[in-house]
Motif scaffolding. Structure first.
Motif, PDB file in Angstrom:
ATOM      1  N   MET A   1       0.844  -1.168   0.000  1.00  0.00           N
ATOM      2  CA  MET A   1       0.000   0.000   0.000  1.00  0.00           C
ATOM      3  C   MET A   1       0.894   1.237   0.000  1.00  0.00           C
ATOM      4  O   MET A   1       1.848   1.298   0.770  1.00  0.00           O
ATOM      5  CB  MET A   1      -0.893  -0.035   1.248  1.00  0.00           C
ATOM      6  CG  MET A   1      -1.775   1.156   1.409  1.00  0.00           C
ATOM      7  SD  MET A   1      -2.858   1.007   2.836  1.00  0.00           S
ATOM      8  CE  MET A   1      -4.237   0.211   2.067  1.00  0.00           C
ATOM      9  N   GLN A   2       0.606   2.197  -0.854  1.00  0.00           N
ATOM     10  CA  GLN A   2       1.392   3.431  -0.938  1.00  0.00           C
ATOM     11  C   GLN A   2       0.513   4.628  -0.660  1.00  0.00           C
ATOM     12  O   GLN A   2      -0.675   4.617  -0.969  1.00  0.00           O
ATOM     13  CB  GLN A   2       1.973   3.618  -2.342  1.00  0.00           C
ATOM     14  CG  GLN A   2       3.064   2.672  -2.716  1.00  0.00           C
ATOM     15  CD  GLN A   2       3.620   3.009  -4.094  1.00  0.00           C
ATOM     16  OE1 GLN A   2       3.166   3.923  -4.777  1.00  0.00           O
ATOM     17  NE2 GLN A   2       4.621   2.256  -4.512  1.00  0.00           N
ATOM     18  N   ILE A   3       1.130   5.644  -0.071  1.00  0.00           N
ATOM     19  CA  ILE A   3       0.511   6.957   0.076  1.00  0.00           C
ATOM     20  C   ILE A   3       1.412   7.917  -0.683  1.00  0.00           C
ATOM     21  O   ILE A   3       2.595   8.019  -0.382  1.00  0.00           O
ATOM     22  CB  ILE A   3       0.422   7.395   1.554  1.00  0.00           C
ATOM     23  CG1 ILE A   3      -0.428   6.427   2.359  1.00  0.00           C
ATOM     24  CG2 ILE A   3      -0.120   8.813   1.656  1.00  0.00           C
ATOM     25  CD1 ILE A   3      -0.383   6.687   3.856  1.00  0.00           C
ATOM     26  N   LYS A   4       0.876   8.610  -1.683  1.00  0.00           N
ATOM     27  CA  LYS A   4       1.653   9.592  -2.431  1.00  0.00           C
ATOM     28  C   LYS A   4       1.056  10.968  -2.206  1.00  0.00           C
ATOM     29  O   LYS A   4      -0.158  11.148  -2.316  1.00  0.00           O
ATOM     30  CB  LYS A   4       1.654   9.268  -3.927  1.00  0.00           C
ATOM     31  CG  LYS A   4       2.475   8.051  -4.272  1.00  0.00           C
ATOM     32  CD  LYS A   4       2.614   7.917  -5.774  1.00  0.00           C
ATOM     33  CE  LYS A   4       3.558   6.791  -6.111  1.00  0.00           C
ATOM     34  NZ  LYS A   4       3.844   6.743  -7.551  1.00  0.00           N
ATOM     35  N   ILE A   5       1.904  11.927  -1.883  1.00  0.00           N
ATOM     36  CA  ILE A   5       1.478  13.302  -1.670  1.00  0.00           C
ATOM     37  C   ILE A   5       2.081  14.129  -2.793  1.00  0.00           C
ATOM     38  O   ILE A   5       3.298  14.158  -2.960  1.00  0.00           O
ATOM     39  CB  ILE A   5       1.951  13.824  -0.296  1.00  0.00           C
ATOM     40  CG1 ILE A   5       1.416  12.919   0.813  1.00  0.00           C
ATOM     41  CG2 ILE A   5       1.501  15.262  -0.092  1.00  0.00           C
ATOM     42  CD1 ILE A   5       2.006  13.220   2.169  1.00  0.00           C
ATOM     43  N   LYS A   6       1.244  14.829  -3.551  1.00  0.00           N
ATOM     44  CA  LYS A   6       1.714  15.594  -4.701  1.00  0.00           C
ATOM     45  C   LYS A   6       2.168  16.985  -4.289  1.00  0.00           C
ATOM     46  O   LYS A   6       1.601  17.602  -3.388  1.00  0.00           O
ATOM     47  CB  LYS A   6       0.599  15.732  -5.735  1.00  0.00           C
ATOM     48  CG  LYS A   6       0.184  14.430  -6.356  1.00  0.00           C
ATOM     49  CD  LYS A   6      -0.911  14.664  -7.371  1.00  0.00           C
ATOM     50  CE  LYS A   6      -1.343  13.365  -8.000  1.00  0.00           C
ATOM     51  NZ  LYS A   6      -2.409  13.560  -8.981  1.00  0.00           N
ATOM     52  N   GLY A   7       3.180  17.474  -4.973  1.00  0.00           N
ATOM     53  CA  GLY A   7       3.608  18.853  -4.816  1.00  0.00           C
ATOM     54  C   GLY A   7       4.591  19.086  -3.686  1.00  0.00           C
ATOM     55  O   GLY A   7       4.782  18.256  -2.816  1.00  0.00           O
ATOM     56  N   GLU A   8       5.183  20.269  -3.729  1.00  0.00           N
ATOM     57  CA  GLU A   8       6.147  20.673  -2.702  1.00  0.00           C
ATOM     58  C   GLU A   8       5.397  21.373  -1.572  1.00  0.00           C
ATOM     59  O   GLU A   8       4.528  22.206  -1.816  1.00  0.00           O
ATOM     60  CB  GLU A   8       7.175  21.634  -3.307  1.00  0.00           C
ATOM     61  CG  GLU A   8       8.240  22.055  -2.329  1.00  0.00           C
ATOM     62  CD  GLU A   8       9.283  22.944  -2.992  1.00  0.00           C
ATOM     63  OE1 GLU A   8      10.437  22.871  -2.578  1.00  0.00           O
ATOM     64  OE2 GLU A   8       8.921  23.708  -3.912  1.00  0.00           O
TER      65      GLU A   8
ATOM     66  N   LYS B   1       3.002  20.444   6.860  1.00  0.00           N
ATOM     67  CA  LYS B   1       1.884  20.098   5.973  1.00  0.00           C
ATOM     68  C   LYS B   1       1.980  18.638   5.531  1.00  0.00           C
ATOM     69  O   LYS B   1       0.962  17.955   5.425  1.00  0.00           O
ATOM     70  CB  LYS B   1       1.843  21.024   4.770  1.00  0.00           C
ATOM     71  CG  LYS B   1       1.353  22.407   5.119  1.00  0.00           C
ATOM     72  CD  LYS B   1       1.197  23.268   3.892  1.00  0.00           C
ATOM     73  CE  LYS B   1       0.675  24.643   4.296  1.00  0.00           C
ATOM     74  NZ  LYS B   1       0.452  25.508   3.142  1.00  0.00           N
ATOM     75  N   VAL B   2       3.194  18.155   5.279  1.00  0.00           N
ATOM     76  CA  VAL B   2       3.384  16.742   4.929  1.00  0.00           C
ATOM     77  C   VAL B   2       2.932  15.866   6.087  1.00  0.00           C
ATOM     78  O   VAL B   2       2.211  14.885   5.901  1.00  0.00           O
ATOM     79  CB  VAL B   2       4.860  16.443   4.568  1.00  0.00           C
ATOM     80  CG1 VAL B   2       5.098  14.948   4.451  1.00  0.00           C
ATOM     81  CG2 VAL B   2       5.261  17.152   3.290  1.00  0.00           C
ATOM     82  N   ARG B   3       3.331  16.239   7.296  1.00  0.00           N
ATOM     83  CA  ARG B   3       2.954  15.478   8.493  1.00  0.00           C
ATOM     84  C   ARG B   3       1.423  15.420   8.622  1.00  0.00           C
ATOM     85  O   ARG B   3       0.854  14.364   8.880  1.00  0.00           O
ATOM     86  CB  ARG B   3       3.584  16.126   9.731  1.00  0.00           C
ATOM     87  CG  ARG B   3       3.320  15.395  11.017  1.00  0.00           C
ATOM     88  CD  ARG B   3       4.090  15.962  12.198  1.00  0.00           C
ATOM     89  NE  ARG B   3       4.044  17.408  12.286  1.00  0.00           N
ATOM     90  CZ  ARG B   3       5.114  18.210  12.218  1.00  0.00           C
ATOM     91  NH1 ARG B   3       6.311  17.701  12.043  1.00  0.00           N
ATOM     92  NH2 ARG B   3       4.983  19.512  12.336  1.00  0.00           N
ATOM     93  N   THR B   4       0.752  16.549   8.416  1.00  0.00           N
ATOM     94  CA  THR B   4      -0.704  16.596   8.502  1.00  0.00           C
ATOM     95  C   THR B   4      -1.341  15.738   7.422  1.00  0.00           C
ATOM     96  O   THR B   4      -2.278  14.976   7.695  1.00  0.00           O
ATOM     97  CB  THR B   4      -1.202  18.053   8.391  1.00  0.00           C
ATOM     98  OG1 THR B   4      -0.627  18.814   9.451  1.00  0.00           O
ATOM     99  CG2 THR B   4      -2.712  18.127   8.468  1.00  0.00           C
TER     100      THR B   4
ATOM    101  N   GLU C   1      -3.669  12.446   8.103  1.00  0.00           N
ATOM    102  CA  GLU C   1      -5.021  12.348   7.549  1.00  0.00           C
ATOM    103  C   GLU C   1      -5.198  11.056   6.748  1.00  0.00           C
ATOM    104  O   GLU C   1      -6.217  10.368   6.867  1.00  0.00           O
ATOM    105  CB  GLU C   1      -5.322  13.553   6.660  1.00  0.00           C
ATOM    106  CG  GLU C   1      -5.517  14.839   7.421  1.00  0.00           C
ATOM    107  CD  GLU C   1      -5.621  16.061   6.518  1.00  0.00           C
ATOM    108  OE1 GLU C   1      -5.457  15.913   5.281  1.00  0.00           O
ATOM    109  OE2 GLU C   1      -5.865  17.152   7.053  1.00  0.00           O
ATOM    110  N   GLN C   2      -4.206  10.728   5.922  1.00  0.00           N
ATOM    111  CA  GLN C   2      -4.302   9.520   5.109  1.00  0.00           C
ATOM    112  C   GLN C   2      -4.241   8.258   5.958  1.00  0.00           C
ATOM    113  O   GLN C   2      -4.967   7.296   5.704  1.00  0.00           O
ATOM    114  CB  GLN C   2      -3.210   9.502   4.036  1.00  0.00           C
ATOM    115  CG  GLN C   2      -3.387  10.567   2.975  1.00  0.00           C
ATOM    116  CD  GLN C   2      -4.747  10.485   2.318  1.00  0.00           C
ATOM    117  OE1 GLN C   2      -5.136   9.443   1.794  1.00  0.00           O
ATOM    118  NE2 GLN C   2      -5.496  11.573   2.368  1.00  0.00           N
ATOM    119  N   LEU C   3      -3.397   8.241   6.979  1.00  0.00           N
ATOM    120  CA  LEU C   3      -3.319   7.078   7.865  1.00  0.00           C
ATOM    121  C   LEU C   3      -4.628   6.881   8.629  1.00  0.00           C
ATOM    122  O   LEU C   3      -5.095   5.750   8.804  1.00  0.00           O
ATOM    123  CB  LEU C   3      -2.143   7.229   8.838  1.00  0.00           C
ATOM    124  CG  LEU C   3      -0.760   7.087   8.204  1.00  0.00           C
ATOM    125  CD1 LEU C   3       0.320   7.478   9.208  1.00  0.00           C
ATOM    126  CD2 LEU C   3      -0.539   5.679   7.680  1.00  0.00           C
TER     127      LEU C   3
END
Length: 79
Positions: free
Chosen positions: A1-8, A13-16, A20-22
Motif C-alpha cells: 500500500m502506498q501513500i503519495k502526496i503531490k507537490g512541494e 503540511k506533509v505530516r498533517t 489524515e491519510q493514515l
C-alpha cells in the motif's frame, strides 16, 4: 500500500497530510497494523531545488533508522 502526496510543501503540511491519510486507511479500510513502514522524502529548498541534509561532519544523511515511538512511562512500568 502506498501513500503519495503531490507537490512541494512544508514538513508540517506533509505530516498533517500523512496523518489524515493514515486515519482514513484505519477508518475506511479497517487497517490496524503495519509490518514495516518506509517513508521516502525528497528534501527541497522551497523553490523546487533538491537539497542534501548533512550530519555535522559533512556526511550526507541517506537513511534514518527508527524502532518505533518513544515508550510512555505507563508502558514502561506496565501501568
Amino acid at each position: 500500500m502506498q501513500i503519495k502526496i503531490k507537490g512541494e510543501m512544508s514538513l508540517p503540511k506533509v505530516r498533517t497530510a500523512l496523518l489524515e491519510q493514515l486515519m482514513m486507511i484505519e477508518e475506511r479500510h479497517q487497517v490496524r497494523f503495519s509490518l514495516y513502514t518506509t517513508l521516502y522524502i525528497r528534501p527541497s529548498n522551497g523553490f523546487g531545488d533538491d537539497v542534501a541534509p548533512r550530519y555535522p561532519n559533512g556526511e550526507i544523511v541517506e537513511k534514518i533508522y527508527c524502532s518505533g515511538p518513544y515508550p510512555s512511562a505507563a508502558e514502561y512500568y506496565e501501568i
